[in-house]
Design an enzyme around this catalytic site. Structure first.
Site, mmCIF file in Angstrom:
data_model
loop_
_atom_site.group_PDB
_atom_site.id
_atom_site.type_symbol
_atom_site.label_atom_id
_atom_site.label_comp_id
_atom_site.label_asym_id
_atom_site.label_seq_id
_atom_site.Cartn_x
_atom_site.Cartn_y
_atom_site.Cartn_z
ATOM 1 C CB THR A 401 -0.858 -0.116 1.277
ATOM 2 O OG1 THR A 401 -1.642 -1.291 1.151
ATOM 3 C CG2 THR A 401 -1.718 1.072 1.544
ATOM 4 C CB THR A 419 -3.486 -0.336 -1.404
ATOM 5 O OG1 THR A 419 -2.747 -1.543 -1.486
ATOM 6 C CG2 THR A 419 -4.923 -0.678 -1.102
ATOM 7 C CG ASN A 421 -4.386 -6.646 -0.976
ATOM 8 O OD1 ASN A 421 -4.029 -6.209 0.109
ATOM 9 N ND2 ASN A 421 -4.815 -7.884 -1.120
ATOM 10 C CD GLN A 440 -7.385 -3.727 -1.737
ATOM 11 O OE1 GLN A 440 -6.775 -4.137 -0.756
ATOM 12 N NE2 GLN A 440 -6.868 -2.896 -2.611
ATOM 13 C CG ASP A 443 -7.593 -6.598 2.131
ATOM 14 O OD1 ASP A 443 -6.756 -7.434 2.497
ATOM 15 O OD2 ASP A 443 -7.310 -5.400 1.941
ATOM 16 C CB SER A 472 -9.293 -1.263 4.372
ATOM 17 O OG SER A 472 -8.041 -0.622 4.367
ATOM 18 C CB SER A 473 -5.496 -2.538 8.175
ATOM 19 O OG SER A 473 -5.976 -3.809 8.460
ATOM 20 N N GLY A 493 1.531 -1.216 4.828
ATOM 21 C CA GLY A 493 1.953 -2.299 5.720
ATOM 22 C C GLY A 493 0.880 -3.301 6.075
ATOM 23 N N GLY A 494 -0.229 -3.330 5.327
ATOM 24 C CA GLY A 494 -1.262 -4.330 5.575
ATOM 25 C C GLY A 494 -1.744 -4.250 7.017
HETATM 26 N N1 GLY Z 1 -5.063 -4.055 1.389
HETATM 27 C C1 GLY Z 1 -4.609 -3.633 2.647
HETATM 28 C C2 GLY Z 1 -5.668 -2.914 3.422
HETATM 29 O O1 GLY Z 1 -6.567 -2.362 2.831
HETATM 30 O O2 GLY Z 1 -5.651 -2.904 4.611
#
Ligand code: GLY
Length: 589
Positions: A401, A419, A421, A440, A443, A472-473, A493-494
């Site tokens: 991201t 992102t 992803n 994505q 996710d 998402s994060s 960083g996911g």
């Molecule tokens: N693809 C990572 C996030 O959206 O958290």
């Protein structure tokens, strides 16, 4: 995925044994392993800290051409949103592993004149043909190859309409102007950096399965371009030019969309012209928290980022982290214990608010934090299997991201995270467009209870449904002091995004670090499952030993997160690119 470089403490062996590593091994590990991976860029010459006395505007991004493109817009009199949209399109050219026009993301914009902060949700959606079990194999198990590296992995992209909406509502320049640097860089090319070359080498096997991507990014013999060679992207130039001339509809209802839909139909993907035409970004109210007198504004669902950032800050607030010390075992222990509680809640309570009632207010309430905090022990790590998602009050109402932060001369500020992803998304370029697709859909919770690419466990609220946004994060965040932007931050960083942003804020507010110190400091992360306290190199062996004595399983892996942040102190702008990404640049004027 990142591999465990050194795992300390209780280390699970393949046959289920576990043991505690000796202090000698610990010392060896702590002393021998440097920051590793693509992130070994701590030596980067591009990454600069700007003690920017007297500067009027500042741009911090993960790639230097994009930083300069955004800065030029500010210098010409554009505002932070103008610069953000310019940066967003430019990164699609210069940082193809994460920058995008066929991905999605979230933008937080603080508007100085009204004092309001708005959140633009341009997250991808499941196609209307998507369905709950679409990523299960014949045995009913989650098939990660399908959810990450097939045409089915792509969600309906949101970036083009999202950026266009931001510009139309809050910007001052034309879409054509915002796109111009991206068009120039795609058409005339730019020198390949070490970072780009390295990412292309890492992605080589998968990306080369896509003939269009292979042609753009690799020599005829399959080797990636050398650092310094010029990368030109003629098909992407044509796509960007179409968007500049005809507006976002060129992507959603025009010839670009037609190409994407035809390719999907021919090769078994699900995204139709109807999916593209009906995609709309949404302006949502930000989630708000208060931490030690500062106002914390962040992204609401369908991101879990803002909710859990605020939840963890609430949990930490009564502790005197400052006197404990930034890298003390005591403060890291409390960070880990509070993170575990938040990530456990994430697994059950978060999803797309358009499809389920998400207990946002309950999760971010101080009372709920007080209730959860009673379960934290100061001297002992709680095993993950002794933690379950909590029961926040339901109020009646719902690995690659990239982030950039921008401030302009009027005090407007933008924090944007977007992102594809994983690196290069699903590694597929739609022929004739130069456009890489996201992956994505991974996710979503392919099988509720089964971890995704980041090891995150999702719940029923995040099961695939037609037209739903995947959880998402991402956590673009603006911290206000006396109503004015104080920290503008966010990270790649996911699953580590939430903990990275958390540590930037805590490092500045509690530990009184400047933004470069706050960014560079070794990070820690616990996401409930897997049961490990993941740390970067740089923590002292005695801190690690004390954490192990409290019962933590320590795991030293690659660096975590990449934050691009701006800090405004007494009217002065300071910025720091994250040295974990070698092409990052923060610059002001
Ligand atoms: N693809 C990572 C996030 O959206 O958290």
């Amino acid at each position: 995925m990142n591999q465990c470089i050194v795992c300390l403490g209780r280390v699970s062996l393949s046959r289920g044994f576990s043991f505690v590593l000796s202090l000698a091994a610990l010392l060896l590990a702590g002393g021998v392993f440097p920051l590793l991976g693509q992130d070994a860029a701590i030596q980067s010459s591009m990454a600069r800290f700007h003690p920017a006395e007297g500067r009027q505007g500042m741009v911090a991004t993960q790639e230097a051409n994009a930083t300069r493109a955004g800065l030029n817009v500010l210098k010409e009199g554009g505002n932070a949103v103008d610069a953000a949209v310019t940066v967003g399109f430019t990164l699609a050219v210069t940082l193809p592993r994460a920058g995008n026009i066929a991905g999605g993301g979230f933008m937080l914009a603080h508007l100085a004149e009204s004092g309001k902060t708005i959140a633009i949700d341009y997250r991808e959606k499941a196609p209307l043909g998507g369905f709950r079990d679409m990523f299960l194999d014949e045995k009913g198990e989650a098939d990660s190859e399908k959810s990450r590296y097939s045409l089915l992995a792509a969600g309906v992209p949101g970036t083009v309409r999202g950026l266009a909406l931001a510009l139309e509502n809050y910007g001052t320049i034309s879409l054509a102007r915002a796109l111009q640097p991206a068009i120039n860089l795609a058409e005339n090319g730019f020198p390949v950096t070490d970072g780009l070359r390295k990412s292309l080498l890492e992605a080589r096997e998968r990306l080369q399965k896509s003939p269009a991507a292979r042609k753009v990014f690799y020599n005829a013999d399959g080797t990636p371009f050398k650092s310094g060679e010029i990368l030109r992207q003629p098909d992407l130039t044509a796509s960007l030019r179409l968007i500049a001339e005809k507006g976002p509809d060129a992507f959603y209802t025009g010839s670009i969309g037609a190409r994407i839909a035809a390719d999907m139909e021919a090769k078994g993907g699900l995204i139709t012209l109807n999916d593209l035409a009906s995609y709309q970004p949404v302006i949502r109210p930000v989630v708000k928290g208060a931490y030690r007198g500062y106002e914390v504004l962040s992204m609401p669902p369908p991101s879990s980022g803002g909710v859990h950032l605020i939840q963890i800050l609430n949990l930490l607030e009564p502790y005197d982290l400052r006197s404990m010390g930034q890298q003390s075992a005591e403060s890291i222990h409390l960070m880990a214990e509070t993170m575990k509680l938040a990530y456990a809640d994430r697994s059950k309570h978060l999803g797309d608010p358009d499809f389920a009632a998400i207990p946002v207010d309950g999760l971010i309430s101080k009372e709920y934090a007080e209730h959860l905090r009673r379960t934290i022990k100061r001297d002992r790590a709680k095993p993950s299997n002794a933690i379950a998602p909590g029961q926040p009050r339901i109020f009646q109402e719902s690995e690659e991201t990239t982030h950039f932060s921008i401030v302009d001369r009027w005090g407007n500020a933008v924090a944007n995270t977007y992102t594809l992803n994983l690196s290069y998304g699903n590694n597929y370029m739609v022929p004739g467009t130069g456009i890489l697709l996201n992956n994505q859909m991974d996710d979503f919770s392919a099988k509720p209870g089964t971890p995704n690419a980041f090891g995150l466990i999702g719940g029923e609220f995040d099961a695939v449904e037609p037209g739903k946004r995947m959880l998402s994060s991402m956590a673009p965040t603006i911290v206000l002091k006396d109503g004015k932007p104080f920290i503008i931050t966010g990270a790649a960083g996911g699953s580590r995004i939430i903990s990275t942003v958390l540590q930037i804020i805590v490092n500045v507010i509690d530990h009184q670090m400047n933004i470069a110190e706050a960014t560079n400091a070794p990070r820690v992360h616990h996401q409930w499952y897997p049961e490990e306290l993941r740390v970067e190199t740089g923590l002292s062996p005695d801190t690690l030993r004390l954490l192990m004595e409290k019962g933590h399983s320590i795991s030293i892996k690659k660096t975590m997160g990449a934050a691009q942040s701006i800090h405004i102190e007494q009217g002065k702008l300071f910025a720091s690119p994250d040295p974990r990404r070698e092409d990052a640049l923060a610059e002001g004027y």
